[in-house]
Design a protein around this motif. Structure first.
Motif, PDB file in Angstrom:
ATOM      1  N   ARG A 198       0.796  -1.354  -0.094  1.00  0.00           N
ATOM      2  CA  ARG A 198      -0.095   0.071  -0.078  1.00  0.00           C
ATOM      3  C   ARG A 198       0.946   1.165   0.240  1.00  0.00           C
ATOM      4  NH1 ARG A 198      -5.101   1.736   1.104  1.00  0.00           N
ATOM      5  NH2 ARG A 198      -5.433   3.634   2.112  1.00  0.00           N
ATOM      6  N   ASP A 199       0.819   1.949  -1.111  1.00  0.00           N
ATOM      7  CA  ASP A 199       1.415   3.210  -1.129  1.00  0.00           C
ATOM      8  C   ASP A 199       3.167   2.888  -1.066  1.00  0.00           C
ATOM      9  OD1 ASP A 199      -0.586   4.737  -1.751  1.00  0.00           O
ATOM     10  OD2 ASP A 199      -0.960   5.377   0.252  1.00  0.00           O
ATOM     11  N   GLU A 200       3.430   1.955  -1.779  1.00  0.00           N
ATOM     12  CA  GLU A 200       4.983   1.434  -1.622  1.00  0.00           C
ATOM     13  C   GLU A 200       5.916   1.739  -3.084  1.00  0.00           C
ATOM     14  OE1 GLU A 200       6.185   0.778   0.787  1.00  0.00           O
ATOM     15  OE2 GLU A 200       4.773  -0.468   2.420  1.00  0.00           O
ATOM     16  N   ALA A 201       5.322   2.834  -3.910  1.00  0.00           N
ATOM     17  CA  ALA A 201       6.091   3.062  -5.291  1.00  0.00           C
ATOM     18  C   ALA A 201       7.351   3.675  -4.765  1.00  0.00           C
ATOM     19  CB  ALA A 201       5.371   4.106  -5.871  1.00  0.00           C
ATOM     20  N   ALA A 202       7.653   4.252  -3.428  1.00  0.00           N
ATOM     21  CA  ALA A 202       9.090   4.805  -3.435  1.00  0.00           C
ATOM     22  C   ALA A 202      10.122   3.633  -2.871  1.00  0.00           C
ATOM     23  CB  ALA A 202       8.996   5.958  -2.250  1.00  0.00           C
ATOM     24  N   VAL A 203       9.704   2.644  -2.422  1.00  0.00           N
ATOM     25  CA  VAL A 203      10.735   1.625  -1.933  1.00  0.00           C
ATOM     26  C   VAL A 203      10.787   0.398  -2.677  1.00  0.00           C
ATOM     27  CG1 VAL A 203      10.461   2.114   0.524  1.00  0.00           C
ATOM     28  CG2 VAL A 203       8.901   0.237  -0.420  1.00  0.00           C
ATOM     29  N   LEU A 204       9.730   0.392  -3.600  1.00  0.00           N
ATOM     30  CA  LEU A 204       9.690  -1.170  -4.447  1.00  0.00           C
ATOM     31  C   LEU A 204      10.891  -1.174  -5.369  1.00  0.00           C
ATOM     32  CD1 LEU A 204       6.035  -1.437  -5.867  1.00  0.00           C
ATOM     33  CD2 LEU A 204       7.302  -2.970  -4.120  1.00  0.00           C
ATOM     34  N   PRO A 205      11.597   0.028  -6.016  1.00  0.00           N
ATOM     35  CA  PRO A 205      12.450  -0.096  -6.832  1.00  0.00           C
ATOM     36  C   PRO A 205      13.845  -0.661  -6.118  1.00  0.00           C
ATOM     37  CG  PRO A 205      11.642   2.108  -7.295  1.00  0.00           C
ATOM     38  CD  PRO A 205      10.976   1.287  -6.095  1.00  0.00           C
TER      39      PRO A 205
END
Length: 398
Positions: free
Chosen positions: A57-64
């Protein structure tokens, strides 16, 4: 005369604190040791199929920094990844798909349960339920439940499965190494794992017949048959501290579980400010105490006796000329410091942080009280835009 009585009371309290530390040192499962790592393992002749479930949930910043490590797993058997987008507003699903196109590797399915979780479910467990449902269609022998901020070494899944197979474990969990870069992370994070191990000694978790059960939600390898037998996640759908609840459900159903420190599993989520760490702890601290004010009072008193009395007795004894208080307080503080050193070494932190543990403990005491205050104000556990006003307590170990 009054001053003498006061000093004697300080010395007596310091003696009780020292006795508590001697018991913690020798009688609490050697919680302070950091040598509980993945047990001996042999590679199976045939590697079982595994499905990886990642609630996000709202993890776009850490997924990379995390998802490519899952896609790159060097696993000899069949494995695939299911990322469940739990109502994100930052493009988490799109970022995950783009990473899969760029990096390749294990097959990735991105899906969403749609809408808000039903009443009585936490968002994470509702997403896990959806992911496990999709995974079961592939008939996996194991499920790897891992958080979106966890990065795995290429052989992580291989070692987890080999350890589970060799030891006959239904659940194998590793406490991911949390990030320690900022000043506050260095001060607070190693203590977080230290306190967790003190509450749930890892050696007792892995012992058959012991009541102690716990897991670390960032990395849990779970036998699919054991999950069905324990009826998870349905039976723990209310749990804010879902990893401990999961371990208790599996162990309560006759499963054999194991928990230890990770060597090559890391959290990439930053907690640069004290506010970030405070929110992480306070959102679930009172749930850990089963929302019981008497347990809260006992916890506050216990933290004060064990962590705050030693330095206070040392200072008061030295200032007031009470040698007994100073010596007893100093000895208790010395034992406390010694038990914290292995965790600091594990986190590659300087030794001079060890004597500061009483200050860190005082922060955790305040975080726990703040968690209770938030609960009684109706704020409950707030995380990623959701507030669970009255989350259920973790089930009893018995």
């Amino acid at each position: 005369m009054g001053q003498t009585a006061h000093v004697s009371a300080v010395a007596w309290t310091a003696a009780v604190s020292l006795a508590a530390w001697v018991w913690l040192l020798l009688g609490q499962g050697f919680f302070w040791r950091t040598d509980v790592r993945l047990p001996p393992r042999r590679e199976p002749a045939v590697w079982p199929p595994v499905c990886v479930v990642v609630p996000a949930r709202d993890e776009a910043a850490v997924l990379p920094a995390s998802l490519p490590s899952l896609l790159a797993q060097d696993y000899p058997g069949r494995a695939e990844v299911f990322l469940i987008d739990d109502g994100s507003s930052d493009g988490t699903a799109e970022v995950a798909r783009a990473l899969a196109r760029r990096h390749g590797g294990l097959p990735l399915t991105v899906d969403s349960p749609g809408g808000e979780p039903p009443a009585g479910w936490t968002g994470k467990l509702w997403a896990v339920r959806h992911g496990v449902g999709l995974a079961r269609a592939r008939a996996p022998e194991y499920l790897l439940l891992t958080d979106a901020d966890i990065a795995h070494a290429p052989d992580s899944l291989r070692h987890l499965v080999a350890a589970a197979r060799t030891g006959g474990f239904d659940l194998v969990s590793q406490m991911a190494r949390l990030r320690v870069r900022s000043r506050w992370e260095r001060l607070v994070v190693p203590a977080f794992v230290y306190f967790f191990a003190q509450l749930y000694p890892f050696r007792r978790v892995g012992r058959k017949g012991a009541r102690t059960a716990a897991a670390a939600g960032g990395c849990v390898l779970l036998r699919a048959e054991a999950a069905e037998r324990a009826r998870v996640p349905e039976t723990i759908r209310h749990a804010v501290i879902d990893d401990v609840a999961l371990a208790r459900a599996v162990k309560g159903g006759g499963g054999h579980i194991w928990l230890g420190l990770a060597e090559r599993v890391d959290s990439v989520r930053p907690y640069p400010r004290l506010h970030d760490l405070w929110r992480m702890v306070s959102r679930s601290a009172y749930a850990q105490l089963r929302h019981n004010p008497l347990v809260l009072a006992g916890t506050v008193a216990g933290l004060a006796l064990v962590y705050l009395v030693p330095p206070a007795a040392l200072v008061a004894g030295a200032a007031g000329g009470d040698t007994a208080a100073a010596v007893l307080g100093g000895l208790a503080w010395l034992v406390m410091t010694g038990t914290y050193l292995p965790m600091l070494r594990y986190y590659r932190q300087p030794r001079w942080l060890a004597p500061l543990l009483p200050f860190t403990a005082s922060l955790y005491l305040l975080m726990t009280v703040d968690s209770a205050v938030r609960h009684y104000r109706g704020l409950g556990a707030a995380w990623k835009g959701r507030t669970y006003a009255r989350p259920d307590a973790v089930p009893d170990e018995g």
